[in-house]
Enzyme design. Structure first.
Site, PDB file in Angstrom:
ATOM      1  N   ARG A 154       0.914  -1.229   0.010  1.00  0.00           N
ATOM      2  CA  ARG A 154      -0.069  -0.042   0.026  1.00  0.00           C
ATOM      3  C   ARG A 154       0.980   1.076  -0.078  1.00  0.00           C
ATOM      4  O   ARG A 154       1.789   1.364   0.787  1.00  0.00           O
ATOM      5  CB  ARG A 154      -0.991  -0.084   1.288  1.00  0.00           C
ATOM      6  CG  ARG A 154      -1.866  -1.440   1.429  1.00  0.00           C
ATOM      7  CD  ARG A 154      -3.436  -1.048   0.989  1.00  0.00           C
ATOM      8  NE  ARG A 154      -4.079  -2.370   0.703  1.00  0.00           N
ATOM      9  CZ  ARG A 154      -5.078  -2.374   1.601  1.00  0.00           C
ATOM     10  NH1 ARG A 154      -5.389  -1.772   2.683  1.00  0.00           N
ATOM     11  NH2 ARG A 154      -5.619  -3.639   1.396  1.00  0.00           N
ATOM     12  N   GLU A 158       0.699   4.349   0.835  1.00  0.00           N
ATOM     13  CA  GLU A 158       0.337   5.252   1.921  1.00  0.00           C
ATOM     14  C   GLU A 158       1.458   5.885   2.677  1.00  0.00           C
ATOM     15  O   GLU A 158       2.233   5.176   3.192  1.00  0.00           O
ATOM     16  CB  GLU A 158      -0.819   4.392   2.780  1.00  0.00           C
ATOM     17  CG  GLU A 158      -2.126   4.036   2.599  1.00  0.00           C
ATOM     18  CD  GLU A 158      -2.744   3.144   3.667  1.00  0.00           C
ATOM     19  OE1 GLU A 158      -2.622   3.420   4.570  1.00  0.00           O
ATOM     20  OE2 GLU A 158      -3.371   2.038   2.995  1.00  0.00           O
ATOM     21  N   ARG A 183       1.083   1.561  13.469  1.00  0.00           N
ATOM     22  CA  ARG A 183       0.255   0.310  13.054  1.00  0.00           C
ATOM     23  C   ARG A 183       0.246   0.353  11.615  1.00  0.00           C
ATOM     24  O   ARG A 183      -0.778  -0.538  10.932  1.00  0.00           O
ATOM     25  CB  ARG A 183      -1.187   0.390  13.639  1.00  0.00           C
ATOM     26  CG  ARG A 183      -1.973   1.847  13.153  1.00  0.00           C
ATOM     27  CD  ARG A 183      -3.190   1.697  13.895  1.00  0.00           C
ATOM     28  NE  ARG A 183      -4.093   2.638  13.069  1.00  0.00           N
ATOM     29  CZ  ARG A 183      -4.382   3.992  13.409  1.00  0.00           C
ATOM     30  NH1 ARG A 183      -3.375   4.447  14.093  1.00  0.00           N
ATOM     31  NH2 ARG A 183      -5.302   4.526  12.682  1.00  0.00           N
ATOM     32  N   HIS A 184       1.078   1.044  10.746  1.00  0.00           N
ATOM     33  CA  HIS A 184       0.808   1.034   9.173  1.00  0.00           C
ATOM     34  C   HIS A 184       2.301   0.681   8.758  1.00  0.00           C
ATOM     35  O   HIS A 184       3.178   1.417   9.061  1.00  0.00           O
ATOM     36  CB  HIS A 184       0.411   2.528   8.698  1.00  0.00           C
ATOM     37  CG  HIS A 184      -1.044   2.718   8.815  1.00  0.00           C
ATOM     38  ND1 HIS A 184      -1.422   3.465   9.857  1.00  0.00           N
ATOM     39  CD2 HIS A 184      -2.218   2.295   8.095  1.00  0.00           C
ATOM     40  CE1 HIS A 184      -2.937   3.599   9.851  1.00  0.00           C
ATOM     41  NE2 HIS A 184      -3.042   2.955   8.464  1.00  0.00           N
ATOM     42  N   GLU A 197      -7.791  -1.582  14.121  1.00  0.00           N
ATOM     43  CA  GLU A 197      -8.494  -2.469  13.253  1.00  0.00           C
ATOM     44  C   GLU A 197      -7.862  -3.644  12.523  1.00  0.00           C
ATOM     45  O   GLU A 197      -6.425  -3.592  12.248  1.00  0.00           O
ATOM     46  CB  GLU A 197      -9.019  -1.719  11.828  1.00  0.00           C
ATOM     47  CG  GLU A 197      -9.696  -2.670  10.853  1.00  0.00           C
ATOM     48  CD  GLU A 197      -9.597  -2.076   9.250  1.00  0.00           C
ATOM     49  OE1 GLU A 197      -9.725  -0.568   9.390  1.00  0.00           O
ATOM     50  OE2 GLU A 197      -9.318  -2.856   8.347  1.00  0.00           O
ATOM     51  N   SER A 221     -11.078  -6.607   8.048  1.00  0.00           N
ATOM     52  CA  SER A 221     -12.274  -6.108   7.467  1.00  0.00           C
ATOM     53  C   SER A 221     -12.807  -7.215   6.406  1.00  0.00           C
ATOM     54  O   SER A 221     -11.835  -8.053   5.914  1.00  0.00           O
ATOM     55  CB  SER A 221     -11.726  -4.983   6.376  1.00  0.00           C
ATOM     56  OG  SER A 221     -11.691  -3.759   6.979  1.00  0.00           O
ATOM     57  N   ARG A 274      -0.667  -6.880  12.908  1.00  0.00           N
ATOM     58  CA  ARG A 274      -1.481  -6.057  13.695  1.00  0.00           C
ATOM     59  C   ARG A 274      -1.993  -7.345  14.804  1.00  0.00           C
ATOM     60  O   ARG A 274      -1.917  -7.148  15.946  1.00  0.00           O
ATOM     61  CB  ARG A 274      -2.605  -5.488  13.132  1.00  0.00           C
ATOM     62  CG  ARG A 274      -2.316  -4.262  12.288  1.00  0.00           C
ATOM     63  CD  ARG A 274      -3.482  -3.539  12.131  1.00  0.00           C
ATOM     64  NE  ARG A 274      -3.126  -2.279  11.375  1.00  0.00           N
ATOM     65  CZ  ARG A 274      -3.709  -1.375  10.623  1.00  0.00           C
ATOM     66  NH1 ARG A 274      -5.172  -1.661  10.845  1.00  0.00           N
ATOM     67  NH2 ARG A 274      -3.186  -0.381  10.085  1.00  0.00           N
TER      68      ARG A 274
HETATM   69  O1  4AD Z   1      -9.015  -3.148   5.456  1.00  0.00           O
HETATM   70  P1  4AD Z   1      -8.541  -3.959   4.228  1.00  0.00           P
HETATM   71  O2  4AD Z   1      -7.739  -2.755   3.295  1.00  0.00           O
HETATM   72  O3  4AD Z   1      -9.156  -4.813   3.704  1.00  0.00           O
HETATM   73  C1  4AD Z   1      -8.899  -5.575   2.500  1.00  0.00           C
HETATM   74  O4  4AD Z   1      -8.091  -5.375   1.817  1.00  0.00           O
HETATM   75  C2  4AD Z   1     -10.149  -6.479   1.825  1.00  0.00           C
HETATM   76  N1  4AD Z   1      -9.677  -6.802   0.558  1.00  0.00           N
HETATM   77  C3  4AD Z   1     -10.233  -7.569   2.812  1.00  0.00           C
HETATM   78  C4  4AD Z   1     -11.337  -8.342   2.500  1.00  0.00           C
HETATM   79  O5  4AD Z   1     -11.151  -9.603   2.138  1.00  0.00           O
HETATM   80  N2  4AD Z   1     -12.455  -7.630   2.496  1.00  0.00           N
HETATM   81  O6  4AD Z   1      -6.935  -4.745   4.909  1.00  0.00           O
HETATM   82  C5  4AD Z   1      -7.182  -5.736   5.599  1.00  0.00           C
HETATM   83  C6  4AD Z   1      -6.334  -5.673   7.028  1.00  0.00           C
HETATM   84  C7  4AD Z   1      -6.784  -4.561   7.785  1.00  0.00           C
HETATM   85  O7  4AD Z   1      -8.050  -4.871   8.696  1.00  0.00           O
HETATM   86  C8  4AD Z   1      -5.489  -4.253   8.731  1.00  0.00           C
HETATM   87  O8  4AD Z   1      -5.692  -5.436   9.734  1.00  0.00           O
HETATM   88  C9  4AD Z   1      -4.415  -4.732   7.889  1.00  0.00           C
HETATM   89  O9  4AD Z   1      -4.954  -5.395   6.790  1.00  0.00           O
HETATM   90  N3  4AD Z   1      -4.047  -3.445   7.136  1.00  0.00           N
HETATM   91  C10 4AD Z   1      -2.662  -3.101   7.642  1.00  0.00           C
HETATM   92  N4  4AD Z   1      -1.702  -3.512   8.237  1.00  0.00           N
HETATM   93  C11 4AD Z   1      -0.501  -2.769   8.418  1.00  0.00           C
HETATM   94  N5  4AD Z   1      -0.230  -1.851   7.619  1.00  0.00           N
HETATM   95  C12 4AD Z   1      -1.275  -1.054   6.837  1.00  0.00           C
HETATM   96  N6  4AD Z   1      -0.964  -0.104   6.138  1.00  0.00           N
HETATM   97  C13 4AD Z   1      -2.652  -2.061   6.715  1.00  0.00           C
HETATM   98  N7  4AD Z   1      -3.473  -1.369   5.884  1.00  0.00           N
HETATM   99  C14 4AD Z   1      -4.437  -2.549   6.324  1.00  0.00           C
HETATM  100 MG    MG Z   2     -10.570  -2.139   6.421  1.00  0.00          MG
END
Ligand code: 4AD
Ligand code: MG
Length: 430
Positions: free
Chosen positions: A212, A214, A220-221, A353, A356, A404
């Site tokens: 990502r 970002e 946590r990211h 979080e 998801s 996480r």
């Molecule tokens: O919430 P996210 O973006 O969900 C999806 O990507 C969906 N495709 C999942 C699905 O099947 N519906 O990412 C899933 C999880 C988040 O809840 C979080 O725990 C983790 O990935 N996450 C990160 N962990 C560390 N660094 C980051 N930048 C994160 N972004 C999301």
């Molecule tokens: Mg999410």
């Protein structure tokens, strides 16, 4: 004895039953105590420390060995008078030493503390600290339990590409690069592939990195992190919530049974074993926040400050369900009796979080409409959407942020503590 001599025992295999045996052990020199005629050397391997007793008349040079050098020795196991030790090794032969250069960049015994940044710069050495290596033993065990639980629930492990031609989660945070004069991206998630795979394989999971782009510099990211993704045919999101709850409970039970975590020292994970994970709807969250004076309207996303407020009254695990559809990605299904809402959930631990997930939209025309609403071009998703014409069943799934989860299991505040070589907007090495 030569450098090729085989190690016969690990530290945790030396017990009363080995007294009187000649053993060969290897590890890293943690400490040397010189009390005149006798030198005590502590050697640590991945399973723990062992005490080696050295007669200075035989090996006076032993006291010169730099700490943290690797060493392979042979000796006789004898009972020990030292506090907390049942046995020790009387040195007979030093087989090899690969000396460590001093000064070392960090102290891997942890006696002298270093910042997380300095520790990551020297991660391979940092891992000799048993407190640090334990995090990665916990991680490995958690992965083992995840694979077993999902396989017991009839999920098939798959591997999907990480070099992709179109976005999987929407356009905003994609890493792109030149791919033989075309543009390619690093996968944000395996979302589209896992949905396609249930067309034949029924239930699939993948444990793999998400990328990502970002620019979030938080605890946590990361820009590259591991996720546990699952997807299943003929299943709604409540069943996915149950499977993930079972998985997390199994992990905690097994970590406890193998003495890797002490749940009495971690109230968050202890409480999850005691009852079903509670469920709050998005609407209930908004009501709770409003009654606590937070300015947030029905339909708004839960900001960091809202989540922190919620985390104060719900410090443990809880689900937030039925999010507004517009806050969720294009592949999420609307709620049948209220199209403003969706069949979706997040699993939270306090403010954090963890997961998801949701029921997926299986009508390709509705997906096209939602792609347009979100400013994405349905044409770029044609490869994906064509598969929906081949008998796409109702299906659901989720993504769990593994790193996480590890933060929660190990009670770590910084995600970098549970990732061997973290990648964030600033760090690309080691
Ligand atoms: O919430 P996210 O973006 O969900 C999806 O990507 C969906 N495709 C999942 C699905 O099947 N519906 O990412 C899933 C999880 C988040 O809840 C979080 O725990 C983790 O990935 N996450 C990160 N962990 C560390 N660094 C980051 N930048 C994160 N972004 C999301
Ligand atoms: Mg999410």
């Amino acid at each position: 004895m030569t450098i090729n001599s085989k190690r016969s025992h690990y530290s945790n295999q030396l017990d009363e039953k080995t007294i009187g045996k000649h053993v060969t052990v290897g590890g890293w020199v943690e400490d040397i105590r010189d009390i005149g005629k006798i030198i005590f050397m502590i050697i640590r391997d991945i399973t723990g420390p062992m005490q080696v007793v050295i007669n200075q008349d035989d090996f006076s040079q032993a006291r010169e060995i730099p700490r943290q050098s690797s060493i392979l020795i042979s000796g006789l196991v004898q009972s020990s008078k030292a506090k907390g030790k049942r046995v020790e090794i009387k040195l007979e032969n030093i087989i090899s030493i690969f000396p460590a250069q001093h000064p070392l960049p960090i102290d891997p015994t942890g006696r002298v503390e270093s910042s997380i940044d300095k520790r990551i710069d020297s991660r391979a050495l940092d891992l000799r600290n048993p407190q640090v290596s334990k995090v990665f033993l916990i991680r490995s065990k958690a992965l083992e339990v995840i694979r077993r639980t999902l396989s017991d629930n009839h999920f098939i492990e798959v591997n999907t590409p990480k070099i992709i031609g179109s976005a999987s989660e929407g356009g905003s945070n994609l890493f792109s690069f030149d791919y033989f004069k075309k543009i390619a991206f690093l996968a944000q998630s395996p979302q589209l592939y896992k949905e396609q795979l249930i067309l034949a394989l029924d239930r699939v999971f993948e444990i793999a990195p998400y990328f990502r782009a970002e620019n979030s510099n938080t605890v946590r990211h990361l820009t590259e992190f591991q996720s546990v993704d699952i997807e299943a045919a003929f299943v709604d999101y409540h069943e996915i919530m149950d499977i993930m709850e079972e998985t997390i409970k199994n992990i905690i039970k097994e970590l406890t049974n193998s003495n890797l975590v002490n749940i009495d020292k971690n109230e968050t994970i202890k409480s999850v074993l005691q009852s079903k994970i509670p469920e709050l709807t998005y609407k209930e969250c908004i009501q709770e926040l409003n009654s606590n004076g937070e300015k947030i309207e029905y339909g708004d996303d839960l900001s960091d400050s809202s989540l922190r407020k919620l985390g104060q009254s719900h410090p443990g695990f809880y689900f937030i369900t039925e999010w507004p559809l517009k806050l969720k990605p294009f592949y999420i299904h609307e709620k049948e009796d209220d199209e403003f809402l969706s069949n979706s959930f997040d699993l939270q631990v306090g403010y954090l979080e963890l997961i998801s997930g949701g029921t997926r939209q299986h009508n390709p025309n509705k997906i096209r409409k939602r792609l347009q609403e979100q400013g994405l071009n349905p044409q770029s998703f044609s490869e994906h959407l064509k598969t929906f014409e081949w008998g796409m069943p109702p299906h659901s799934g989720c993504g769990l942020g593994l790193d996480r989860l590890l933060m929660v299991l190990t009670n770590s505040i910084n995600i970098r503590d549970v990732v061997l070589y973290p990648r964030d907007p600033i760090r690309l090495t080691p």
